[in-house]
Design an enzyme around this catalytic site. Sequence first.
Site, PDB file in Angstrom:
ATOM      1  N   LYS A  58      10.144   8.058   0.376  1.00 53.34           N
ATOM      2  CA  LYS A  58      10.516   7.028  -0.601  1.00 53.34           C
ATOM      3  C   LYS A  58      11.374   5.944   0.044  1.00 53.34           C
ATOM      4  CE  LYS A  58       8.068   9.207  -2.448  1.00 53.34           C
ATOM      5  NZ  LYS A  58       7.395  10.497  -2.200  1.00 53.34           N
ATOM      6  N   GLY A 190      -7.651  12.571   4.697  1.00 55.21           N
ATOM      7  CA  GLY A 190      -7.174  13.110   3.430  1.00 55.21           C
ATOM      8  C   GLY A 190      -6.583  12.014   2.564  1.00 55.21           C
ATOM      9  N   GLY A 192      -5.126  12.208  -0.229  1.00 62.72           N
ATOM     10  CA  GLY A 192      -4.280  12.831  -1.252  1.00 62.72           C
ATOM     11  C   GLY A 192      -2.969  12.073  -1.338  1.00 62.72           C
ATOM     12  N   VAL A 193      -1.947  12.779  -1.800  1.00 59.42           N
ATOM     13  CA  VAL A 193      -0.684  12.112  -2.085  1.00 59.42           C
ATOM     14  C   VAL A 193      -0.034  11.576  -0.807  1.00 59.42           C
ATOM     15  CG1 VAL A 193       1.340  12.293  -3.541  1.00 59.42           C
ATOM     16  CG2 VAL A 193      -0.461  13.959  -3.783  1.00 59.42           C
ATOM     17  N   ILE A 194       0.010  12.401   0.238  1.00 56.76           N
ATOM     18  CA  ILE A 194       0.662  11.949   1.472  1.00 56.76           C
ATOM     19  C   ILE A 194      -0.145  10.817   2.106  1.00 56.76           C
ATOM     20  CG2 ILE A 194       1.307  12.599   3.835  1.00 56.76           C
ATOM     21  CD1 ILE A 194       2.026  15.363   2.794  1.00 56.76           C
ATOM     22  N   GLU A 213     -11.811  10.650   3.404  1.00 55.19           N
ATOM     23  CA  GLU A 213     -11.620  11.715   2.411  1.00 55.19           C
ATOM     24  C   GLU A 213     -12.915  12.519   2.272  1.00 55.19           C
ATOM     25  OE1 GLU A 213      -9.304  13.158   0.345  1.00 55.19           O
ATOM     26  OE2 GLU A 213     -10.959  14.329  -0.466  1.00 55.19           O
ATOM     27  N   SER A 279      -3.453  14.586   6.655  1.00 55.24           N
ATOM     28  CA  SER A 279      -2.764  14.993   5.412  1.00 55.24           C
ATOM     29  C   SER A 279      -3.808  15.632   4.506  1.00 55.24           C
ATOM     30  CB  SER A 279      -2.108  13.784   4.757  1.00 55.24           C
ATOM     31  OG  SER A 279      -3.016  12.689   4.697  1.00 55.24           O
ATOM     32  N   ASP A 322       7.116  25.965  -3.041  1.00 57.86           N
ATOM     33  CA  ASP A 322       5.830  25.784  -2.358  1.00 57.86           C
ATOM     34  C   ASP A 322       5.252  27.096  -1.830  1.00 57.86           C
ATOM     35  OD1 ASP A 322       6.135  23.075  -2.743  1.00 57.86           O
ATOM     36  OD2 ASP A 322       5.968  22.521  -0.627  1.00 57.86           O
ATOM     37  N   HIS A 454      13.322  -4.133 -26.073  1.00 62.34           N
ATOM     38  CA  HIS A 454      12.472  -5.253 -25.668  1.00 62.34           C
ATOM     39  C   HIS A 454      13.262  -6.193 -24.785  1.00 62.34           C
ATOM     40  CE1 HIS A 454       9.419  -8.356 -25.867  1.00 62.34           C
ATOM     41  NE2 HIS A 454      10.402  -9.221 -26.103  1.00 62.34           N
TER      42      HIS A 454
END
Length: 475
Positions: A58, A190, A192-194, A213, A279, A322, A454
Amino acid sequence: MSKAFDLVVIGAGPGGYIAAIRAAQLGLSVACVDAWTGAKGGPAPGGTCTNVGCIPSKALLQSSEHFEHAGHGFAEHGIGVSGLTMDVARMITRKDQVVRQNNEGILYLFKKNKVTFFHGRAAFAGRRDDGFELSVSGKAEETLHARQVIVATGSNPRELPGVPFDEQRVLSNTGALAIDAVPQRLGVIGAGVIGLEMGSVWRRLGAQVTVLEALPDFLGAADQQVAKEALKAFGKQGLDIRLGVKIDAVEPGQDGVALRYTDAAGQAQQLDVDRLIVSIGRVPNTAGLNADAVGLQLDARGFIQVDDDCRTTVQGIWAVGDVVRGPMLAHKAEEEGVAVAERICGQKPHVDFATVPWVIYTSPEIAWVGATEQALKAQGRAYKAGSFPFMANGRARALGDTTGFVKVLADATTDEILGVHIIGPLASELVAEAAVAMEFKAAAEDIARICHAHPTLSEAMKEAALAVDGRSLNF
Ligand code: FAD
Ligand code: NAI
């Protein structure tokens, strides 16, 4: 002479360190053992998440997004930038500083909560009396006795068969977060997320990124409508995503990596890149635990076998995060850690796996909680759907970030929210409202009737909820 604790937690990732803190809050004597070593040889608690996962990714996503905005986004606001430069080394140093702050924060929290921390690798040595004997090797050489043990040893990146990570040319997440200069051509295996997050970082900084992919469908776990919108947006940005490929050969050389693959049409293709990120998922980490010493059973895929409450096959040993079934997400690991600590202390917590949110921190961000539309169709569940585009949201227009939409899925009869899918600005923050609503078994009508400030992006959530009943006000 062994040191005795009510609870020893193995691993100080988000599953382990949070479990240790919660158990200490509840009055147990707790030790936490973690093997991760920082750049200067000291302890670096926080696991994958803090060291080579959530936090550093991040940090780099933020830096690279600033760079992209300065280069391409500021002009429409009337802000000119000349002489824009990039210092990758500085970005990486900043990322490392953010990581260190988190490492130090966890050490501080251990002290504050009176959790005894050991920097080393823990292994089961056997059973003794009413508990377990553990050896700690590494910086700390200790023998510990624990009445209860929580295993939170996390996961490792999966290698392509025969293609080990060298972290120079063939990179796991660790290498992908430490590239010292922007590669001209970056390959990613890959999508995916990574792959998407790290591919975005390096594309924003100027790399030509090709993502290969295996599956024919993009982001199969996401709602199909969201995945379609995402693929379109990433394509526009210049991420070259090739679906349905079969990797035939990966040959790292002196100057790069040569890839051969078969494309979706069955044609043989070649791709030469300077660096390659692999990944393709992660595998549970049980190496060196000596699980056999206590009879701890793994499942067919190498995960520690647990029931819904994270009880392993050995009474007194628990496992979270994990290293057990379920999504590999830091917040899922944390919830399991808290629940196990509370269970050990006789409480009756519950983790609702159906309301664990998912977030992909690309631009646009993607976030969801609950069932996808395709899953509801497959279940034959009668549902109503309501969507609202950010294009029609005043705050998104002011931000200049109008890609995407919010979609609310609700039961056709009861109106209970079954899933919420967001692609767009700050989807990662917006999804929290949906998770809260689903935990409280809210109806779409509930969100539709709640006053949202708002102008905010959250009004798109309210409008999507209104749209479930066909009465969106601003679209
Ligand atoms: P880990 O964080 O892997 O921690 C396990 C710890 O145990 C490690 O410190 C390890 O050294 C230690 N250990 C292992 N064996 C032993 C032993 N025998 N003795 C002592 N210590 C041991 N998830 C999200 O929710 N959001 C994100 O944005 C996100 N981004 C990610 C980005 C990347 C690049 C990656 C790779 C992952 C990301 N994840 C994200 C996933 C997240 O990092 C994991 O789900 C999370 O870290 C799992 O936590 P854990 O506590 O189970 O294990
Ligand atoms: P992933 O499971 O998200 O994606 C792996 C992708 O690789 C899949 O699309 C899969 O079909 C593909 N693949 C597998 N084998 C392949 C092959 N041989 N050739 C081509 N493609 C192949 O795994 P990823 O990205 O490695 O991340 C691991 C986990 O880390 C994620 O599942 C997630 O749980 C966690 N994570 C979470 C983040 C977040 O919450 N924002 C960010 C990054 C990681």
